[in-house]
Design a protein around this motif. Sequence first.
Motif, mmCIF file in Angstrom:
data_model
loop_
_atom_site.group_PDB
_atom_site.id
_atom_site.type_symbol
_atom_site.label_atom_id
_atom_site.label_comp_id
_atom_site.label_asym_id
_atom_site.label_seq_id
_atom_site.Cartn_x
_atom_site.Cartn_y
_atom_site.Cartn_z
ATOM 1 N N PRO A 131 -5.276 -21.475 40.619
ATOM 2 C CA PRO A 131 -5.829 -20.034 40.378
ATOM 3 C C PRO A 131 -4.544 -19.328 40.102
ATOM 4 N N PHE A 132 -4.634 -18.213 39.493
ATOM 5 C CA PHE A 132 -3.506 -17.409 39.082
ATOM 6 C C PHE A 132 -3.070 -16.825 40.545
ATOM 7 N N SER A 133 -4.043 -16.202 41.445
ATOM 8 C CA SER A 133 -3.569 -15.715 42.531
ATOM 9 C C SER A 133 -2.610 -16.625 43.387
ATOM 10 N N GLN A 134 -2.934 -18.076 43.403
ATOM 11 C CA GLN A 134 -1.987 -19.288 43.913
ATOM 12 C C GLN A 134 -0.697 -19.388 43.267
ATOM 13 N N ILE A 135 -0.529 -19.291 41.759
ATOM 14 C CA ILE A 135 0.439 -19.140 41.174
ATOM 15 C C ILE A 135 1.262 -17.878 41.571
ATOM 16 N N ALA A 136 0.797 -16.844 41.684
ATOM 17 C CA ALA A 136 1.628 -15.559 41.939
ATOM 18 C C ALA A 136 2.210 -15.658 43.300
ATOM 19 N N ARG A 137 1.546 -16.484 44.339
ATOM 20 C CA ARG A 137 2.346 -16.593 45.706
ATOM 21 C C ARG A 137 3.149 -17.683 45.786
ATOM 22 N N THR A 138 3.319 -18.462 44.667
ATOM 23 C CA THR A 138 4.431 -19.494 44.546
ATOM 24 C C THR A 138 5.804 -18.940 44.544
ATOM 25 N N PRO A 139 6.645 -19.351 45.637
ATOM 26 C CA PRO A 139 8.000 -18.696 45.697
ATOM 27 C C PRO A 139 8.682 -18.631 44.583
ATOM 28 N N GLU A 140 8.619 -19.658 43.770
ATOM 29 C CA GLU A 140 9.601 -19.655 42.325
ATOM 30 C C GLU A 140 8.947 -18.965 41.312
ATOM 31 N N PHE A 141 7.755 -18.569 41.251
ATOM 32 C CA PHE A 141 6.994 -17.777 40.335
ATOM 33 C C PHE A 141 8.031 -16.673 39.982
ATOM 34 N N ASP A 142 8.025 -16.208 38.571
ATOM 35 C CA ASP A 142 8.541 -15.229 37.959
ATOM 36 C C ASP A 142 8.325 -15.023 36.627
ATOM 37 N N GLN A 143 8.554 -14.245 35.990
ATOM 38 C CA GLN A 143 8.251 -13.785 34.602
ATOM 39 C C GLN A 143 8.964 -15.035 33.756
ATOM 40 N N ASN A 144 10.241 -15.306 34.387
ATOM 41 C CA ASN A 144 10.937 -16.305 33.336
ATOM 42 C C ASN A 144 10.135 -17.644 33.365
ATOM 43 N N GLN A 145 9.927 -17.931 34.602
ATOM 44 C CA GLN A 145 9.097 -19.162 34.571
ATOM 45 C C GLN A 145 7.989 -19.268 33.856
ATOM 46 N N LEU A 146 7.011 -18.233 33.843
ATOM 47 C CA LEU A 146 5.902 -18.171 32.895
ATOM 48 C C LEU A 146 6.264 -18.246 31.431
ATOM 49 N N ALA A 147 7.093 -17.501 31.082
ATOM 50 C CA ALA A 147 7.496 -17.203 29.643
ATOM 51 C C ALA A 147 8.133 -18.641 28.947
ATOM 52 N N PHE A 148 8.586 -19.370 29.949
ATOM 53 C CA PHE A 148 9.254 -20.690 29.654
ATOM 54 C C PHE A 148 8.163 -21.792 29.648
ATOM 55 N N LEU A 149 7.011 -21.463 30.599
ATOM 56 C CA LEU A 149 5.873 -22.504 30.349
ATOM 57 C C LEU A 149 5.021 -22.132 29.142
ATOM 58 N N LEU A 150 4.968 -21.004 28.897
ATOM 59 C CA LEU A 150 4.181 -20.549 27.709
ATOM 60 C C LEU A 150 4.872 -21.025 26.440
ATOM 61 N N LEU A 151 6.096 -21.068 26.294
ATOM 62 C CA LEU A 151 6.890 -21.394 25.292
ATOM 63 C C LEU A 151 6.943 -22.866 25.229
ATOM 64 N N LYS A 152 6.882 -23.485 25.960
ATOM 65 C CA LYS A 152 6.749 -24.921 26.057
ATOM 66 C C LYS A 152 5.657 -25.560 27.101
ATOM 67 N N PRO A 153 4.493 -25.224 26.757
ATOM 68 C CA PRO A 153 3.434 -25.747 27.518
ATOM 69 C C PRO A 153 3.152 -27.148 27.969
ATOM 70 N N HIS A 154 2.704 -27.415 29.094
ATOM 71 C CA HIS A 154 2.491 -28.671 29.759
ATOM 72 C C HIS A 154 1.482 -29.600 29.178
ATOM 73 N N PRO A 155 1.292 -30.757 29.180
ATOM 74 C CA PRO A 155 0.359 -31.497 28.313
ATOM 75 C C PRO A 155 -1.107 -31.145 28.173
ATOM 76 N N ASN A 156 -1.452 -30.698 29.261
ATOM 77 C CA ASN A 156 -2.998 -30.370 29.458
ATOM 78 C C ASN A 156 -3.090 -28.849 29.102
ATOM 79 N N MET A 157 -2.156 -28.131 28.780
ATOM 80 C CA MET A 157 -2.525 -26.703 28.356
ATOM 81 C C MET A 157 -2.216 -26.716 26.869
ATOM 82 N N PRO A 158 -3.226 -25.839 26.378
ATOM 83 C CA PRO A 158 -3.130 -25.751 24.874
ATOM 84 C C PRO A 158 -1.798 -24.803 24.361
ATOM 85 N N SER A 159 -1.489 -24.997 23.103
ATOM 86 C CA SER A 159 -0.401 -24.176 22.916
ATOM 87 C C SER A 159 -0.821 -22.988 22.393
ATOM 88 N N LEU A 160 -0.300 -21.666 22.950
ATOM 89 C CA LEU A 160 -0.693 -20.433 22.831
ATOM 90 C C LEU A 160 0.181 -19.546 21.824
#
Length: 103
Positions: A56-85
């Motif tokens: 859930p997004f609320s769990q992601i938000a509470r993850t200590p290492e979560f920040d906008q850099n991490q999200l941007a990197f994930l969306l630029l290079k998505p994990h296998p189960n995630m569609p390319s946005l």
Amino acid sequence: MSEALKSSFFVFLAFAILAQSAVADPQRGKDIAKRWCSNCHVVEPGQTNAIDHAPPFSQIARTPEFDQNQLAFLLLKPHPNMPSLSLQRSEISDLAEYIRSLK
């Protein structure tokens, strides 16, 4: 392209995305999350359908290492189960701001 060059490119893109975060709009981010992410993730309180292994997004938000850099990197290079946005930088900033607001 070498791995070091690829990594540098993704870091540069993440910083470029973050440069737009001063004008990030969490409401637009919520709209993006509902449109693109809610099939797998719980993106807002009260949502009942999601995939078990998608946090859930609320769990992601509470993850200590979560920040906008991490999200941007994930969306630029998505994990296998995630569609390319194909989101614009401002949309990624908005989405990250919305997730951060759930902390």
